[in-house]
Design a protein around this motif. Structure first.
Motif, PDB file in Angstrom:
ATOM      1  N   LEU A   1       0.826  -1.197   0.000  1.00 23.48           N
ATOM      2  CA  LEU A   1       0.000   0.000   0.000  1.00 23.48           C
ATOM      3  C   LEU A   1       0.865   1.253   0.000  1.00 23.48           C
ATOM      4  O   LEU A   1       1.980   1.254   0.528  1.00 23.48           O
ATOM      5  CB  LEU A   1      -0.917   0.022   1.227  1.00 23.48           C
ATOM      6  N   GLU A   2       0.348   2.324  -0.596  1.00 21.56           N
ATOM      7  CA  GLU A   2       1.067   3.594  -0.605  1.00 21.56           C
ATOM      8  C   GLU A   2       1.117   4.143   0.812  1.00 21.56           C
ATOM      9  O   GLU A   2       0.100   4.208   1.506  1.00 21.56           O
ATOM     10  CB  GLU A   2       0.335   4.583  -1.512  1.00 21.56           C
ATOM     11  N   LYS A   3       2.314   4.535   1.280  1.00 25.67           N
ATOM     12  CA  LYS A   3       2.477   5.088   2.628  1.00 25.67           C
ATOM     13  C   LYS A   3       2.698   6.601   2.520  1.00 25.67           C
ATOM     14  O   LYS A   3       3.496   7.076   1.717  1.00 25.67           O
ATOM     15  CB  LYS A   3       3.671   4.459   3.341  1.00 25.67           C
ATOM     16  N   ILE A   4       1.985   7.359   3.341  1.00 27.20           N
ATOM     17  CA  ILE A   4       2.126   8.816   3.377  1.00 27.20           C
ATOM     18  C   ILE A   4       2.593   9.207   4.776  1.00 27.20           C
ATOM     19  O   ILE A   4       1.919   8.923   5.761  1.00 27.20           O
ATOM     20  CB  ILE A   4       0.802   9.523   3.038  1.00 27.20           C
ATOM     21  N   LYS A   5       3.768   9.835   4.845  1.00 29.69           N
ATOM     22  CA  LYS A   5       4.369  10.175   6.137  1.00 29.69           C
ATOM     23  C   LYS A   5       4.440  11.679   6.335  1.00 29.69           C
ATOM     24  O   LYS A   5       4.569  12.436   5.374  1.00 29.69           O
ATOM     25  CB  LYS A   5       5.790   9.603   6.215  1.00 29.69           C
ATOM     26  N   VAL A   6       4.382  12.085   7.586  1.00 26.38           N
ATOM     27  CA  VAL A   6       4.655  13.486   7.933  1.00 26.38           C
ATOM     28  C   VAL A   6       6.137  13.727   7.665  1.00 26.38           C
ATOM     29  O   VAL A   6       6.981  12.925   8.083  1.00 26.38           O
ATOM     30  CB  VAL A   6       4.324  13.760   9.415  1.00 26.38           C
ATOM     31  N   PRO A   7       6.498  14.804   6.957  1.00 22.18           N
ATOM     32  CA  PRO A   7       7.914  15.055   6.665  1.00 22.18           C
ATOM     33  C   PRO A   7       8.725  15.220   7.943  1.00 22.18           C
ATOM     34  O   PRO A   7       8.236  15.731   8.945  1.00 22.18           O
ATOM     35  CB  PRO A   7       7.884  16.345   5.832  1.00 22.18           C
ATOM     36  N   SER A   8       9.982  14.757   7.903  1.00 22.91           N
ATOM     37  CA  SER A   8      10.826  14.821   9.090  1.00 22.91           C
ATOM     38  C   SER A   8      11.279  16.240   9.388  1.00 22.91           C
ATOM     39  O   SER A   8      11.627  16.561  10.518  1.00 22.91           O
ATOM     40  CB  SER A   8      12.045  13.909   8.917  1.00 22.91           C
ATOM     41  N   GLY A   9      11.280  17.127   8.385  1.00 22.28           N
ATOM     42  CA  GLY A   9      11.681  18.519   8.602  1.00 22.28           C
ATOM     43  C   GLY A   9      10.514  19.388   9.009  1.00 22.28           C
ATOM     44  O   GLY A   9       9.472  18.906   9.460  1.00 22.28           O
ATOM     45  N   ALA A  10      10.685  20.703   8.842  1.00 25.20           N
ATOM     46  CA  ALA A  10       9.667  21.654   9.282  1.00 25.20           C
ATOM     47  C   ALA A  10       8.929  22.300   8.111  1.00 25.20           C
ATOM     48  O   ALA A  10       8.269  23.325   8.293  1.00 25.20           O
ATOM     49  CB  ALA A  10      10.317  22.730  10.152  1.00 25.20           C
ATOM     50  N   VAL A  11       9.046  21.729   6.932  1.00 22.81           N
ATOM     51  CA  VAL A  11       8.343  22.270   5.765  1.00 22.81           C
ATOM     52  C   VAL A  11       6.966  21.617   5.687  1.00 22.81           C
ATOM     53  O   VAL A  11       6.871  20.397   5.497  1.00 22.81           O
ATOM     54  CB  VAL A  11       9.124  22.002   4.465  1.00 22.81           C
TER      55      VAL A  11
ATOM     56  N   PHE B   1      -6.463  16.701   4.677  1.00 26.31           N
ATOM     57  CA  PHE B   1      -5.244  16.564   5.462  1.00 26.31           C
ATOM     58  C   PHE B   1      -4.264  17.671   5.057  1.00 26.31           C
ATOM     59  O   PHE B   1      -3.910  17.788   3.885  1.00 26.31           O
ATOM     60  CB  PHE B   1      -4.574  15.211   5.212  1.00 26.31           C
ATOM     61  N   SER B   2      -3.823  18.460   6.024  1.00 23.85           N
ATOM     62  CA  SER B   2      -2.807  19.480   5.763  1.00 23.85           C
ATOM     63  C   SER B   2      -1.792  19.432   6.896  1.00 23.85           C
ATOM     64  O   SER B   2      -1.930  18.647   7.844  1.00 23.85           O
ATOM     65  CB  SER B   2      -3.437  20.872   5.635  1.00 23.85           C
ATOM     66  N   LEU B   3      -0.763  20.259   6.824  1.00 23.68           N
ATOM     67  CA  LEU B   3       0.293  20.281   7.828  1.00 23.68           C
ATOM     68  C   LEU B   3       0.481  21.697   8.362  1.00 23.68           C
ATOM     69  O   LEU B   3       0.260  22.677   7.641  1.00 23.68           O
ATOM     70  CB  LEU B   3       1.616  19.787   7.237  1.00 23.68           C
ATOM     71  N   VAL B   4       0.911  21.805   9.611  1.00 28.34           N
ATOM     72  CA  VAL B   4       1.215  23.101  10.201  1.00 28.34           C
ATOM     73  C   VAL B   4       2.554  22.995  10.925  1.00 28.34           C
ATOM     74  O   VAL B   4       2.865  21.979  11.556  1.00 28.34           O
ATOM     75  CB  VAL B   4       0.097  23.544  11.184  1.00 28.34           C
ATOM     76  N   LYS B   5       3.358  24.029  10.799  1.00 30.44           N
ATOM     77  CA  LYS B   5       4.671  24.062  11.435  1.00 30.44           C
ATOM     78  C   LYS B   5       4.544  24.534  12.883  1.00 30.44           C
ATOM     79  O   LYS B   5       3.898  25.544  13.156  1.00 30.44           O
ATOM     80  CB  LYS B   5       5.607  25.002  10.656  1.00 30.44           C
ATOM     81  N   VAL B   6       5.140  23.790  13.821  1.00 31.24           N
ATOM     82  CA  VAL B   6       5.113  24.147  15.238  1.00 31.24           C
ATOM     83  C   VAL B   6       6.519  23.958  15.819  1.00 31.24           C
ATOM     84  O   VAL B   6       7.421  23.465  15.141  1.00 31.24           O
ATOM     85  CB  VAL B   6       4.096  23.291  16.027  1.00 31.24           C
ATOM     86  N   GLU B   7       6.693  24.338  17.079  1.00 29.68           N
ATOM     87  CA  GLU B   7       7.965  24.162  17.774  1.00 29.68           C
ATOM     88  C   GLU B   7       7.734  23.463  19.103  1.00 29.68           C
ATOM     89  O   GLU B   7       6.715  23.682  19.763  1.00 29.68           O
ATOM     90  CB  GLU B   7       8.652  25.514  18.022  1.00 29.68           C
ATOM     91  N   ASN B   8       8.694  22.618  19.495  1.00 27.05           N
ATOM     92  CA  ASN B   8       8.595  21.998  20.811  1.00 27.05           C
ATOM     93  C   ASN B   8       9.242  22.906  21.856  1.00 27.05           C
ATOM     94  O   ASN B   8       9.674  24.025  21.540  1.00 27.05           O
ATOM     95  CB  ASN B   8       9.235  20.599  20.807  1.00 27.05           C
TER      96      ASN B   8
ATOM     97  N   ASP C   1      12.015  22.881  23.160  1.00 23.61           N
ATOM     98  CA  ASP C   1      13.420  23.168  22.887  1.00 23.61           C
ATOM     99  C   ASP C   1      13.598  24.015  21.629  1.00 23.61           C
ATOM    100  O   ASP C   1      14.703  24.139  21.108  1.00 23.61           O
ATOM    101  CB  ASP C   1      14.203  21.858  22.736  1.00 23.61           C
ATOM    102  N   LYS C   2      12.476  24.580  21.134  1.00 24.05           N
ATOM    103  CA  LYS C   2      12.481  25.449  19.953  1.00 24.05           C
ATOM    104  C   LYS C   2      12.872  24.710  18.671  1.00 24.05           C
ATOM    105  O   LYS C   2      13.334  25.325  17.698  1.00 24.05           O
ATOM    106  CB  LYS C   2      13.435  26.639  20.156  1.00 24.05           C
ATOM    107  N   ILE C   3      12.662  23.399  18.664  1.00 24.88           N
ATOM    108  CA  ILE C   3      12.912  22.615  17.457  1.00 24.88           C
ATOM    109  C   ILE C   3      11.611  22.538  16.659  1.00 24.88           C
ATOM    110  O   ILE C   3      10.566  22.121  17.172  1.00 24.88           O
ATOM    111  CB  ILE C   3      13.396  21.194  17.811  1.00 24.88           C
ATOM    112  N   ALA C   4      11.667  22.963  15.402  1.00 20.21           N
ATOM    113  CA  ALA C   4      10.469  23.014  14.567  1.00 20.21           C
ATOM    114  C   ALA C   4      10.157  21.633  13.968  1.00 20.21           C
ATOM    115  O   ALA C   4      11.062  20.877  13.612  1.00 20.21           O
ATOM    116  CB  ALA C   4      10.657  24.034  13.451  1.00 20.21           C
ATOM    117  N   TYR C   5       8.875  21.332  13.871  1.00 18.30           N
ATOM    118  CA  TYR C   5       8.421  20.097  13.236  1.00 18.30           C
ATOM    119  C   TYR C   5       6.999  20.320  12.723  1.00 18.30           C
ATOM    120  O   TYR C   5       6.419  21.396  12.912  1.00 18.30           O
ATOM    121  CB  TYR C   5       8.482  18.922  14.218  1.00 18.30           C
ATOM    122  N   CYS C   6       6.453  19.333  12.056  1.00 23.08           N
ATOM    123  CA  CYS C   6       5.112  19.469  11.472  1.00 23.08           C
ATOM    124  C   CYS C   6       4.087  18.613  12.200  1.00 23.08           C
ATOM    125  O   CYS C   6       4.371  17.485  12.604  1.00 23.08           O
ATOM    126  CB  CYS C   6       5.135  19.063   9.994  1.00 23.08           C
ATOM    127  N   LYS C   7       2.885  19.179  12.348  1.00 18.59           N
ATOM    128  CA  LYS C   7       1.735  18.444  12.866  1.00 18.59           C
ATOM    129  C   LYS C   7       0.685  18.342  11.771  1.00 18.59           C
ATOM    130  O   LYS C   7       0.589  19.210  10.904  1.00 18.59           O
ATOM    131  CB  LYS C   7       1.120  19.165  14.076  1.00 18.59           C
TER     132      LYS C   7
END
Length: 255
Positions: free
Chosen positions: A40-50, A179-186, A188-194
């Motif tokens: 099956l096609e797998k769709i993942k949240v990107p590991s970066g902050a884009v 389904f969309s993505l939003v950039k956030v920070e934890n 420790d100020k490290i950015a990631y996507c939700k």
């Protein structure tokens, strides 16, 4: 790579609702042995902050999109625990304990009773990683569902969305979801996507009935048999990005 946003159409268009889709459902018993979660096609949240998704189109070419729409036809809660941490290469190995239902681990038993599934005294994340797998029927010509992998950092957003849908007497397989993505920070100020979930529209009674049949005949066959098949290196890049980097290096050499 092409960059575009798949617009939310008024009517959900899927091959599953066509005559061809109905024929597929009618003959699924003859091919169920070859329908496998692994393919099956797998769709993942990107590991970066884009905040952009990478999907494959009908020509199997990768496209970068801001959002996409589909019907959630199945949900699977999974867990995995590695003795070694990421710096020691643990994530690239088979987990030391895993659960295909988020309830019972294959080594340590009850997930609820296992201390590795609980937050630490100072709110540290559980050692046992939780992940939701959403089986999603996309718009277009795909007749098998894809798998949207929801990391632990987006599970709360999914739960909130589920409750919003239930409030109005609907189930997830009775509506289309954007389904969309939003950039956030934890902290420790490290950015990631939700992941952001949004209801697009309600399905018709006929579509709802067919989706239920589709779920019983197809999705239940291919639901997780082994969590190990979902494990991919966290630092793996999309092929399109690898190609772009290679082309950039060649350009530098020629300059």
């Amino acid at each position: 790579m092409a960059e575009k946003s798949l617009e939310v159409k008024k009517d959900f268009e899927s091959l599953v609702f066509s005559e061809e889709g109905r024929d597929f459902i009618g003959s699924v018993d003859t091919i169920k042995d070859v329908i496998n979660f692994r393919f099956l096609e797998k769709i993942k949240v990107p590991s970066g902050a884009v905040p952009m998704w990478t999907l494959k189109n009908a020509e199997r070419e990768e496209e970068v999109v801001k959002s996409f729409k589909g019907i959630i036809v199945g949900v699977q809660r999974t867990r995995a625990y590695w003795e070694k941490d990421l710096s020691e290469g643990g994530i690239n190995q088979a987990p030391d304990c895993s659960s295909v239902d988020g309830v019972v681990g294959n080594i340590y038993g009850s997930c609820a009773k296992c201390v590795k599934s609980h937050f630490g005294e100072n709110k540290e994340a559980p050692l046992c990683a939780e992940k939701l797998l959403l089986y999603v029927l996309l718009e277009g010509s795909m007749i098998l569902p894809c798998v949207v992998q929801v990391p632990s950092t987006s599970i709360k957003e999914y739960q909130n969305y589920l409750m919003d849908v239930l409030k109005f007497g609907k189930a997830l397989n009775m509506v289309t979801t954007e389904f969309s993505l939003v950039k956030v920070e934890n902290k420790d100020k490290i950015a990631y996507c939700k992941i952001q979930f949004k209801k697009a529209e309600n399905l018709s009674k006929e579509q709802i009935a067919f989706v239920k049949e589709y779920t019983n005949q197809v999705v239940d066959i291919i639901k997780l048999k082994a969590y190990n098949e979902t494990i991919e290196p966290e630092n793996e890049m999309p092929e399109s990005l690898k190609k772009a980097i290679a082309e950039a290096k060649e350009t530098i050499k020629e300059a």
